[in-house]
Motif scaffolding. Structure first.
Motif, PDB file in Angstrom:
ATOM      1  N   ALA A 112       0.834  -1.203   0.000  1.00 53.19           N
ATOM      2  CA  ALA A 112       0.000   0.000   0.000  1.00 53.19           C
ATOM      3  C   ALA A 112       0.869   1.253   0.000  1.00 53.19           C
ATOM      4  O   ALA A 112       0.540   2.250  -0.668  1.00 53.19           O
ATOM      5  CB  ALA A 112      -0.921  -0.010   1.222  1.00 53.19           C
ATOM      6  N   ALA A 113       1.973   1.209   0.734  1.00 56.61           N
ATOM      7  CA  ALA A 113       2.874   2.365   0.789  1.00 56.61           C
ATOM      8  C   ALA A 113       3.453   2.676  -0.586  1.00 56.61           C
ATOM      9  O   ALA A 113       3.527   3.847  -0.996  1.00 56.61           O
ATOM     10  CB  ALA A 113       3.992   2.103   1.795  1.00 56.61           C
ATOM     11  N   VAL A 114       3.852   1.655  -1.307  1.00 54.73           N
ATOM     12  CA  VAL A 114       4.445   1.877  -2.623  1.00 54.73           C
ATOM     13  C   VAL A 114       3.371   2.279  -3.636  1.00 54.73           C
ATOM     14  O   VAL A 114       3.623   3.103  -4.534  1.00 54.73           O
ATOM     15  CB  VAL A 114       5.222   0.635  -3.093  1.00 54.73           C
ATOM     16  N   LEU A 115       2.171   1.733  -3.495  1.00 56.07           N
ATOM     17  CA  LEU A 115       1.070   2.156  -4.353  1.00 56.07           C
ATOM     18  C   LEU A 115       0.815   3.655  -4.173  1.00 56.07           C
ATOM     19  O   LEU A 115       0.617   4.392  -5.149  1.00 56.07           O
ATOM     20  CB  LEU A 115      -0.190   1.355  -4.030  1.00 56.07           C
ATOM     21  N   ALA A 116       0.825   4.113  -2.909  1.00 59.00           N
ATOM     22  CA  ALA A 116       0.629   5.534  -2.630  1.00 59.00           C
ATOM     23  C   ALA A 116       1.761   6.367  -3.229  1.00 59.00           C
ATOM     24  O   ALA A 116       1.525   7.437  -3.805  1.00 59.00           O
ATOM     25  CB  ALA A 116       0.552   5.760  -1.120  1.00 59.00           C
ATOM     26  N   ALA A 151       1.331  11.802  -0.505  1.00 55.15           N
ATOM     27  CA  ALA A 151       2.370  12.079   0.494  1.00 55.15           C
ATOM     28  C   ALA A 151       2.316  11.051   1.609  1.00 55.15           C
ATOM     29  O   ALA A 151       1.236  10.607   2.022  1.00 55.15           O
ATOM     30  CB  ALA A 151       2.188  13.478   1.070  1.00 55.15           C
ATOM     31  N   GLY A 152       3.496  10.711   2.122  1.00 57.13           N
ATOM     32  CA  GLY A 152       3.562   9.703   3.169  1.00 57.13           C
ATOM     33  C   GLY A 152       2.793  10.083   4.412  1.00 57.13           C
ATOM     34  O   GLY A 152       2.108   9.249   5.017  1.00 57.13           O
ATOM     35  N   GLU A 153       2.886  11.341   4.829  1.00 50.79           N
ATOM     36  CA  GLU A 153       2.192  11.758   6.040  1.00 50.79           C
ATOM     37  C   GLU A 153       0.679  11.703   5.852  1.00 50.79           C
ATOM     38  O   GLU A 153      -0.056  11.359   6.777  1.00 50.79           O
ATOM     39  CB  GLU A 153       2.623  13.169   6.455  1.00 50.79           C
ATOM     40  N   THR A 154       0.227  12.027   4.649  1.00 46.35           N
ATOM     41  CA  THR A 154      -1.204  11.921   4.363  1.00 46.35           C
ATOM     42  C   THR A 154      -1.671  10.480   4.512  1.00 46.35           C
ATOM     43  O   THR A 154      -2.691  10.202   5.160  1.00 46.35           O
ATOM     44  CB  THR A 154      -1.491  12.413   2.938  1.00 46.35           C
ATOM     45  N   LEU A 155      -0.920   9.552   3.928  1.00 49.92           N
ATOM     46  CA  LEU A 155      -1.293   8.147   4.038  1.00 49.92           C
ATOM     47  C   LEU A 155      -1.265   7.689   5.487  1.00 49.92           C
ATOM     48  O   LEU A 155      -2.191   7.005   5.952  1.00 49.92           O
ATOM     49  CB  LEU A 155      -0.347   7.282   3.199  1.00 49.92           C
ATOM     50  N   PHE A 156      -0.242   8.064   6.215  1.00 56.67           N
ATOM     51  CA  PHE A 156      -0.154   7.655   7.618  1.00 56.67           C
ATOM     52  C   PHE A 156      -1.325   8.187   8.431  1.00 56.67           C
ATOM     53  O   PHE A 156      -1.938   7.457   9.222  1.00 56.67           O
ATOM     54  CB  PHE A 156       1.162   8.129   8.240  1.00 56.67           C
ATOM     55  N   ASN A 157      -1.647   9.466   8.243  1.00 53.09           N
ATOM     56  CA  ASN A 157      -2.748  10.053   9.016  1.00 53.09           C
ATOM     57  C   ASN A 157      -4.070   9.353   8.725  1.00 53.09           C
ATOM     58  O   ASN A 157      -4.878   9.123   9.637  1.00 53.09           O
ATOM     59  CB  ASN A 157      -2.866  11.538   8.694  1.00 53.09           C
ATOM     60  N   VAL A 158      -4.288   9.003   7.473  1.00 49.83           N
ATOM     61  CA  VAL A 158      -5.537   8.332   7.115  1.00 49.83           C
ATOM     62  C   VAL A 158      -5.569   6.913   7.674  1.00 49.83           C
ATOM     63  O   VAL A 158      -6.544   6.491   8.308  1.00 49.83           O
ATOM     64  CB  VAL A 158      -5.726   8.320   5.583  1.00 49.83           C
TER      65      VAL A 158
END
Length: 296
Positions: A189-193, A199-206
């Motif tokens: 999922a991280a690499v897809l994002a 942005a990494g922080e956006t993905l983490f927050n969600v």
């Protein structure tokens, strides 16, 4: 019971020793690394020159080695704990090994006057260092009652999962099949994002505030977006080994483990590419394939 020992003073074992000392146990430890033994002495423990010396000095000894062969040698080998510990003591098998290996060790210890507590742990480096591990303990109730203080010194939760050797390791193998799968899905999922420009922080927050958020996913994402692929105390080799155990148990019991098998292959590829890396290096490996990196 006043004395405790630790065999294996790496990321996990050093944490066990630190918390045993803090709880007031006279703690003796042994490791093949002289630097790790020196670190134990600096913490206030006694660095021994052999496994036998640890056994002779301890009422209970934690065995925190890497695999079943090492555990067998430490416990049953010449000059091992069976040879050196006084009757009534306990070998606390906190390493993760194959359930059948724990059963074999338990059978070989029968009649020695020593107890075997089969109790692999979960919580990783932070849990070991902070004394907040989860233990999956298998031994007769009276043995667990007697040695509860030394186990409580290094853990926050002790689950009594059975009375026979191998039962603790079985629960750990099931747990690792799930943890490995969560990690691997998070890496993808991280690499897809990253490829999509998120942005990494956006993905983490969600993720961390959604139903997908959990300790495994959150920790993995934090390390990926902060580009911490080594030195976090979660060596890729350990999870790779644990998933091997999970797959072995699935084969033994004829249970299909499709998701865990995919996770096993991701960790196998990650370990091949970054053998000295941590779990999160698997995401870096996938990033290299697609040519995109997830940054905070």
């Amino acid at each position: 019971m006043k004395t405790a020992g630790v065999i294996g003073l790496g990321d996990m074992g050093s944490g066990l020793a630190k918390n045993l000392i803090a709880a007031g146990f006279a703690t003796t430890g042994y490791d093949l690394s002289a630097a790790r033994c020196a670190a134990l002495a600096e913490m206030g423990g006694a660095a021994a020159e052999s496994v036998a010396a640890v056994g002779a000095a301890s009422d209970a000894v934690f065995v925190m080695v890497m695999n079943g062969d090492q555990a067998r040698e430490v416990i049953l080998g010449q000059g091992g704990l069976v040879d050196s510990m006084a009757p009534g003591g306990a070998v606390i098998l906190s390493a993760t090994i194959r359930p059948r290996e724990a059963r074999e060790i338990g059978a070989a210890m029968a009649g020695t006057g020593l107890h075997l507590i089969d109790t692999p742990v979960s919580g990783g480096f932070p849990g070991a260092q902070n004394g907040t591990l989860t233990m999956m303990a298998a031994a007769p109730a009276e043995v667990l009652d007697r040695f509860a203080p030394v186990m409580e010194a290094v853990s926050a939760v002790i689950h009594r999962v059975g009375e026979a050797p191998g039962q603790g390791q079985t629960v750990k193998a099931v747990l690792q099949s799930l943890i490995g799968s969560i990690f691997s899905a998070t890496f993808e999922a991280a690499v897809l994002a990253a490829r999509a420009g998120v942005a990494g922080e956006t993905l983490f927050n969600v993720v961390s505030t959604s139903s997908a958020g959990c300790g495994c996913a959150n920790t993995a994402l934090e390390n990926i977006i902060d580009r911490k692929f080594a030195g976090t105390g979660s060596g890729i080799g350990t999870m790779h080994k644990d998933l091997t155990i999970s797959m072995d148990l699935g084969q033994e019991l004829e249970v299909p483990l499709h998701t865990a098998a995919a996770a096993m292959q991701i960790f196998h590829a990650g370990k091949s590419r970054f053998p000295e890396g941590d779990n999160w290096a698997c995401a870096r490996m996938i990033e290299e394939i697609v040519g995109a990196e997830l940054h905070r």
